[in-house]
Scaffold this motif. Sequence first.
Motif, PDB file in Angstrom:
ATOM      1  N   THR A 125       0.829  -1.208   0.000  1.00  0.00           N
ATOM      2  CA  THR A 125       0.000   0.000   0.000  1.00  0.00           C
ATOM      3  C   THR A 125       0.858   1.250   0.000  1.00  0.00           C
ATOM      4  N   PHE A 126       1.972   1.201   0.740  1.00  0.00           N
ATOM      5  CA  PHE A 126       2.909   2.334   0.737  1.00  0.00           C
ATOM      6  C   PHE A 126       3.433   2.587  -0.670  1.00  0.00           C
ATOM      7  N   LEU A 127       3.811   1.520  -1.376  1.00  0.00           N
ATOM      8  CA  LEU A 127       4.287   1.660  -2.746  1.00  0.00           C
ATOM      9  C   LEU A 127       3.230   2.296  -3.632  1.00  0.00           C
ATOM     10  N   TYR A 128       1.990   1.891  -3.424  1.00  0.00           N
ATOM     11  CA  TYR A 128       0.864   2.399  -4.222  1.00  0.00           C
ATOM     12  C   TYR A 128       0.703   3.907  -4.048  1.00  0.00           C
ATOM     13  N   TYR A 129       0.625   4.364  -2.811  1.00  0.00           N
ATOM     14  CA  TYR A 129       0.417   5.794  -2.559  1.00  0.00           C
ATOM     15  C   TYR A 129       1.687   6.603  -2.815  1.00  0.00           C
ATOM     16  N   ALA A 130       2.851   6.033  -2.483  1.00  0.00           N
ATOM     17  CA  ALA A 130       4.108   6.753  -2.698  1.00  0.00           C
ATOM     18  C   ALA A 130       4.356   6.973  -4.189  1.00  0.00           C
ATOM     19  N   THR A 131       4.085   5.953  -4.998  1.00  0.00           N
ATOM     20  CA  THR A 131       4.255   6.098  -6.444  1.00  0.00           C
ATOM     21  C   THR A 131       3.306   7.155  -6.995  1.00  0.00           C
ATOM     22  N   THR A 132       2.079   7.145  -6.489  1.00  0.00           N
ATOM     23  CA  THR A 132       1.107   8.156  -6.915  1.00  0.00           C
ATOM     24  C   THR A 132       1.602   9.559  -6.575  1.00  0.00           C
ATOM     25  N   ALA A 133       2.089   9.737  -5.337  1.00  0.00           N
ATOM     26  CA  ALA A 133       2.555  11.054  -4.896  1.00  0.00           C
ATOM     27  C   ALA A 133       3.752  11.525  -5.716  1.00  0.00           C
ATOM     28  N   VAL A 134       4.693  10.631  -5.970  1.00  0.00           N
ATOM     29  CA  VAL A 134       5.907  11.008  -6.715  1.00  0.00           C
ATOM     30  C   VAL A 134       5.571  11.375  -8.161  1.00  0.00           C
ATOM     31  N   LEU A 135       4.775  10.548  -8.826  1.00  0.00           N
ATOM     32  CA  LEU A 135       4.413  10.834 -10.213  1.00  0.00           C
ATOM     33  C   LEU A 135       3.593  12.115 -10.320  1.00  0.00           C
ATOM     34  N   MET A 146      -1.923  22.179  -0.111  1.00  0.00           N
ATOM     35  CA  MET A 146      -1.190  22.125   1.150  1.00  0.00           C
ATOM     36  C   MET A 146      -0.549  20.738   1.240  1.00  0.00           C
ATOM     37  N   VAL A 147       0.740  20.680   0.929  1.00  0.00           N
ATOM     38  CA  VAL A 147       1.430  19.398   0.782  1.00  0.00           C
ATOM     39  C   VAL A 147       1.356  18.570   2.062  1.00  0.00           C
ATOM     40  N   GLY A 148       1.595  19.204   3.211  1.00  0.00           N
ATOM     41  CA  GLY A 148       1.565  18.481   4.483  1.00  0.00           C
ATOM     42  C   GLY A 148       0.226  17.832   4.747  1.00  0.00           C
ATOM     43  N   GLU A 149      -0.851  18.584   4.496  1.00  0.00           N
ATOM     44  CA  GLU A 149      -2.193  18.059   4.727  1.00  0.00           C
ATOM     45  C   GLU A 149      -2.518  16.917   3.756  1.00  0.00           C
ATOM     46  N   VAL A 150      -2.113  17.087   2.507  1.00  0.00           N
ATOM     47  CA  VAL A 150      -2.375  16.069   1.490  1.00  0.00           C
ATOM     48  C   VAL A 150      -1.648  14.772   1.817  1.00  0.00           C
ATOM     49  N   LEU A 151      -0.377  14.878   2.220  1.00  0.00           N
ATOM     50  CA  LEU A 151       0.407  13.689   2.541  1.00  0.00           C
ATOM     51  C   LEU A 151      -0.077  13.026   3.829  1.00  0.00           C
ATOM     52  N   THR A 152      -0.555  13.832   4.777  1.00  0.00           N
ATOM     53  CA  THR A 152      -1.122  13.262   6.009  1.00  0.00           C
ATOM     54  C   THR A 152      -2.369  12.448   5.694  1.00  0.00           C
ATOM     55  N   ASP A 153      -3.223  12.991   4.833  1.00  0.00           N
ATOM     56  CA  ASP A 153      -4.428  12.260   4.425  1.00  0.00           C
ATOM     57  C   ASP A 153      -4.058  10.961   3.714  1.00  0.00           C
ATOM     58  N   ALA A 154      -3.009  11.022   2.881  1.00  0.00           N
ATOM     59  CA  ALA A 154      -2.565   9.820   2.164  1.00  0.00           C
ATOM     60  C   ALA A 154      -2.024   8.776   3.135  1.00  0.00           C
ATOM     61  N   LEU A 155      -1.324   9.237   4.177  1.00  0.00           N
ATOM     62  CA  LEU A 155      -0.789   8.310   5.186  1.00  0.00           C
ATOM     63  C   LEU A 155      -1.920   7.613   5.935  1.00  0.00           C
ATOM     64  N   ILE A 156      -2.948   8.383   6.295  1.00  0.00           N
ATOM     65  CA  ILE A 156      -4.108   7.802   6.972  1.00  0.00           C
ATOM     66  C   ILE A 156      -4.795   6.780   6.078  1.00  0.00           C
ATOM     67  N   MET A 158      -3.417   5.084   3.681  1.00  0.00           N
ATOM     68  CA  MET A 158      -2.524   3.943   3.518  1.00  0.00           C
ATOM     69  C   MET A 158      -2.625   2.989   4.707  1.00  0.00           C
ATOM     70  N   VAL A 159      -2.581   3.541   5.916  1.00  0.00           N
ATOM     71  CA  VAL A 159      -2.656   2.706   7.120  1.00  0.00           C
ATOM     72  C   VAL A 159      -4.009   2.024   7.239  1.00  0.00           C
ATOM     73  N   SER A 160      -5.087   2.772   6.990  1.00  0.00           N
ATOM     74  CA  SER A 160      -6.431   2.205   7.120  1.00  0.00           C
ATOM     75  C   SER A 160      -6.669   1.111   6.090  1.00  0.00           C
ATOM     76  N   LEU A 161      -6.170   1.313   4.873  1.00  0.00           N
ATOM     77  CA  LEU A 161      -6.341   0.302   3.824  1.00  0.00           C
ATOM     78  C   LEU A 161      -5.592  -0.984   4.186  1.00  0.00           C
ATOM     79  N   SER A 162      -4.354  -0.834   4.651  1.00  0.00           N
ATOM     80  CA  SER A 162      -3.560  -2.011   5.042  1.00  0.00           C
ATOM     81  C   SER A 162      -4.251  -2.782   6.154  1.00  0.00           C
TER      82      SER A 162
END
Length: 257
Positions: A125-135, A146-156, A158-162
């Motif tokens: 799941t980390f690979l999935y969201y990290a690849t999306t963010a990088v591309l 707001m990069v911090g807010e966007v990445l925090t939402d993505a982290l949440i 990622m964890v919830s999906l896993s």
Amino acid sequence: MIRLMKADLYRLVHTKGIYIVLLAIIAFVSVSVSAEQVGTMGVNSESALKSLYQGSSTWNMAVALTSASFSSSILIYLFIAFFVVVLGYEFSQRTYKNTLTSGVSRVAFVISKYFTQLLTLFVGTFLYYATTAVLAFFKYGTEGIMVGEVLTDALIAMVSLSFCVSVIFSLATLVLLLTTSNIISVVFIIIYPILIQLTYMLTKWDGLKYFDFYSLAQSIGLSQIGGTELVPYILVSLATITISLIGGAIVIRHKEL
């Protein structure tokens, strides 16, 4: 238990099929971001995605990561490879008997399998969201978000999906221990989300929403549910995992080695 997890991770690292799955995740994300399309199973998410961003169809990093949550239904099918390598392989080859006769307790065996699966799900799941963010970063930059807010939402997300997929895998583990059939347990993983939703459509029983673990993961990722509203969902998920692990330990304890 740590020794068992290390052995499973070693087998994962040396299994070519796992790298094919990881490459498939990267390929799927690349196509989704480059084509600016939402891919999902049986749900028309385009209108929902546009409404979430006030009707705008202009993509940026935030929209790309949100679309990743919409599209994450594909992951459960790719993650089946993790389940097969971590647990299914031992039962198809019957090598689990060697592990249990070496002095490992049944409880430690079942628990180690769950946490290994959880770890592999997190990595995928980390690979999935990290690849999306990088591309998305290289394609759209960070202007207007707001990069911090966007990445925090993505982290949440990622964890919830896993975690939510791990609940389904814990049930599939119990099915595998009961049937000793890779095919049945894999079919269970595939049809479980569909059966829950079809049963709800037929019965309209509101309590089924607590067992729709995959929809829960997407709802959390899309910020449609949170706070104290999550408490009963988390309790049901933890109870399901606990019952599955205890049930699995009891089942394997009565199996002939």
